[in-house]
Design a protein around this motif. Structure first.
Motif, mmCIF file in Angstrom:
data_model
loop_
_atom_site.group_PDB
_atom_site.id
_atom_site.type_symbol
_atom_site.label_atom_id
_atom_site.label_comp_id
_atom_site.label_asym_id
_atom_site.label_seq_id
_atom_site.Cartn_x
_atom_site.Cartn_y
_atom_site.Cartn_z
ATOM 1 N N LEU A 302 0.826 -1.209 0.000
ATOM 2 C CA LEU A 302 0.000 0.000 0.000
ATOM 3 C C LEU A 302 0.861 1.259 0.000
ATOM 4 N N LYS A 303 0.575 2.152 -0.934
ATOM 5 C CA LYS A 303 1.282 3.429 -1.005
ATOM 6 C C LYS A 303 0.365 4.514 -0.484
ATOM 7 N N VAL A 304 0.751 5.130 0.603
ATOM 8 C CA VAL A 304 -0.106 6.141 1.228
ATOM 9 C C VAL A 304 0.708 7.387 1.531
ATOM 10 N N ASP A 305 0.019 8.524 1.521
ATOM 11 C CA ASP A 305 0.634 9.767 1.963
ATOM 12 C C ASP A 305 0.678 9.776 3.481
ATOM 13 N N ASP A 306 1.342 10.765 4.042
ATOM 14 C CA ASP A 306 1.524 10.824 5.492
ATOM 15 C C ASP A 306 0.202 10.807 6.245
ATOM 16 N N ASP A 307 -0.816 11.455 5.714
ATOM 17 C CA ASP A 307 -2.096 11.547 6.423
ATOM 18 C C ASP A 307 -3.193 10.686 5.789
ATOM 19 N N ASP A 308 -2.806 9.806 4.873
ATOM 20 C CA ASP A 308 -3.789 9.013 4.138
ATOM 21 C C ASP A 308 -3.874 7.613 4.733
ATOM 22 N N VAL A 309 -4.742 7.433 5.711
ATOM 23 C CA VAL A 309 -4.919 6.146 6.379
ATOM 24 C C VAL A 309 -6.152 5.464 5.800
ATOM 25 N N LYS A 310 -5.997 4.236 5.325
ATOM 26 C CA LYS A 310 -7.126 3.472 4.802
ATOM 27 C C LYS A 310 -7.957 2.955 5.979
ATOM 28 N N PHE A 311 -9.224 3.320 6.002
ATOM 29 C CA PHE A 311 -10.109 2.931 7.105
ATOM 30 C C PHE A 311 -11.267 2.133 6.505
ATOM 31 N N ARG A 312 -11.362 0.854 6.847
ATOM 32 C CA ARG A 312 -12.391 0.008 6.251
ATOM 33 C C ARG A 312 -13.405 -0.448 7.290
ATOM 34 N N LEU A 313 -14.665 -0.380 6.873
ATOM 35 C CA LEU A 313 -15.787 -0.839 7.684
ATOM 36 C C LEU A 313 -16.635 -1.797 6.852
ATOM 37 N N VAL A 314 -17.383 -2.642 7.522
ATOM 38 C CA VAL A 314 -18.408 -3.426 6.843
ATOM 39 C C VAL A 314 -19.562 -2.477 6.567
ATOM 40 N N THR A 315 -19.934 -2.339 5.307
ATOM 41 C CA THR A 315 -20.871 -1.279 4.930
ATOM 42 C C THR A 315 -22.282 -1.750 4.641
ATOM 43 N N LYS A 316 -22.531 -3.041 4.759
ATOM 44 C CA LYS A 316 -23.901 -3.522 4.595
ATOM 45 C C LYS A 316 -24.085 -4.821 5.355
ATOM 46 N N TYR A 317 -25.329 -5.080 5.711
ATOM 47 C CA TYR A 317 -25.665 -6.296 6.444
ATOM 48 C C TYR A 317 -25.416 -7.500 5.553
ATOM 49 N N ASN A 318 -24.726 -8.519 6.086
ATOM 50 C CA ASN A 318 -24.338 -9.679 5.295
ATOM 51 C C ASN A 318 -24.721 -10.947 6.037
ATOM 52 N N THR A 319 -25.794 -11.604 5.578
ATOM 53 C CA THR A 319 -26.230 -12.838 6.253
ATOM 54 C C THR A 319 -25.197 -13.940 6.115
ATOM 55 N N GLY A 320 -24.388 -13.885 5.057
ATOM 56 C CA GLY A 320 -23.363 -14.904 4.874
ATOM 57 C C GLY A 320 -22.304 -14.868 5.954
ATOM 58 N N GLN A 321 -22.189 -13.736 6.653
ATOM 59 C CA GLN A 321 -21.193 -13.636 7.714
ATOM 60 C C GLN A 321 -21.448 -14.659 8.812
ATOM 61 N N PHE A 322 -22.720 -14.986 9.047
ATOM 62 C CA PHE A 322 -23.026 -15.954 10.087
ATOM 63 C C PHE A 322 -22.527 -17.341 9.707
#
Length: 380
Positions: A302-322
């Protein structure tokens, strides 16, 4: 800049999984992440009180590695594992009462395993006089994969018996004992005499799993953050900028000046008030550490700038997660877990199970597997 799990497929970041990026890892990096090596530096920022029993005697290590599951004999009903059933009109007598008597008789004939590490066992008991309940771990790993065996399905332990059973049932603990230094750049074997195993007993505190985050540091730069509990929480998107700011400040002000490794992974807990960041653990920046919503190839390149932090969240309900619940492979037979991830496989498993139930008792799943293999051969 915050991004989401969905962005990976859109940008093609995860399409090059066939490539293998080298991730440097040294013995010192592993040792720096051992709990006692960082706890004294950052104990003011941890969530609860901790007792570290160090070193673990060889007799206790041998006990954890053995196949025998004999637990301490004293006060077994203090454990959450041994809740004595109460007699009522529905269970005044049944066959299991006889079975219980036989099992109790067999256990009474086995020597108490703690006789071989009595002083250490007394230290563990002492901790329970100070903490009502604890969450155990060794130097690097917690037995999260064996919580299925506990009544409350968590790592909360109320007695030494709970602690010992969790540890003995865990592949993660086996990793700490025998594979902690796998994958090093330097292939020179690491002698056990150069470090001490330790039992970490953290006072149990209930936390909201939605507010736990895993943070990735490469070359002394915070590059990525992932939520730890991979369920969908709609409110996280609204507060992700505040969470990112708090974690970045915590990294710059607390961890960066004092932690010795250039690359590492740290876990934090942030109450919903977002008033404080609590340090939960520090792990090696290595493929053996769960990368959650990222791939290790991404994190390594990953190539990022000094203040560019990749922040990932689960963005939708996923029944397959169970169906792919964390550590699910430890809860059920592998055939069942594999089938749960594939509709056709689930149908096939149900048909095989129906065939087993309708048989005269001589058929078993292994026989059925053999029949299937023969059928496949005929078709070929």
């Amino acid at each position: 800049m915050p991004d989401t799990a969905a962005d990976r497929s859109e940008t093609g970041e995860a399409s090059d999984v066939a490539l293998f990026a080298e991730i440097p890892l040294t013995k010192q990096d592993i040792l720096n992440c051992s709990y006692s090596n960082w706890y004294n530096k950052f104990n003011k920022h941890t969530l609860s009180r901790v007792e570290i029993l160090k070193p673990i005697p060889k007799e206790f290590v041998d006990y954890l590695a053995s196949d025998e599951f004999t637990l301490p004999k004293e006060a077994p009903h203090e454990s959450s594992l041994f809740t004595k059933p109460r007699c009522n009109s529905d269970n005044e007598y049944s066959d299991w009462e006889d079975d219980e008597l036989v099992e109790t008789s067999n256990n009474s004939k086995r020597p108490d395993p703690t006789l071989k590490f009595n002083d250490f066992h007394n230290d563990v008991k002492r901790v329970f006089t100070e903490f009502k309940s604890v969450a155990p771990k060794l130097n690097w790993s917690a037995p999260q994969d064996s919580t299925w065996i506990m009544v409350n399905k968590t790592m909360q332990c109320h007695s030494p018996s709970d602690v010992y059973l969790l540890l003995k049932s865990s592949d993660y603990i086996n990793h700490d004992l025998y594979h902690a230094f796998d994958g090093l750049d330097d292939q020179t074997p690491v002698e056990p005499s150069t470090f001490d195993y330790e039992l970490v007993l953290r006072e149990w505190v209930d936390v909201n799993p939605s507010m736990e985050f895993r943070c990735f540091v490469r070359d002394r730069q915070l590059i990525a953050i992932s939520q730890r509990d991979l369920n969908y929480y709609d409110f996280l998107e609204e507060i992700q900028d505040q969470v990112l700011e708090k974690i970045a400040m915590f990294f710059d002000d607390v961890l960066l000046p004092k932690f010795d490794s250039n690359s590492f992974v740290f876990d934090v807990y942030i109450p919903k008030t977002i008033a404080k960041v609590f340090l939960i653990d520090i792990n090696p920046f290595a493929r053996k550490t769960d990368s959650l919503l990222f791939s290790w190839h991404e994190l390594a390149t990953l190539k990022v700038d000094d203040d560019d932090v990749k922040f990932r969240l689960v963005t939708k309900y996923n029944t397959g997660q169970f169906a792919s619940k964390a550590h699910g492979q430890n809860h059920v037979p592998k055939d069942v877990l594999d089938a749960s991830l594939d509709t056709a496989g689930m149908i096939e498993l149900a048909q095989r199970w129906a065939k087993l139930l309708s048989s005269d008792g001589t058929t078993n799943l292994q026989d059925d597997d053999d029949d299937d293999d023969e059928d496949d051969t005929d078709e070929l």
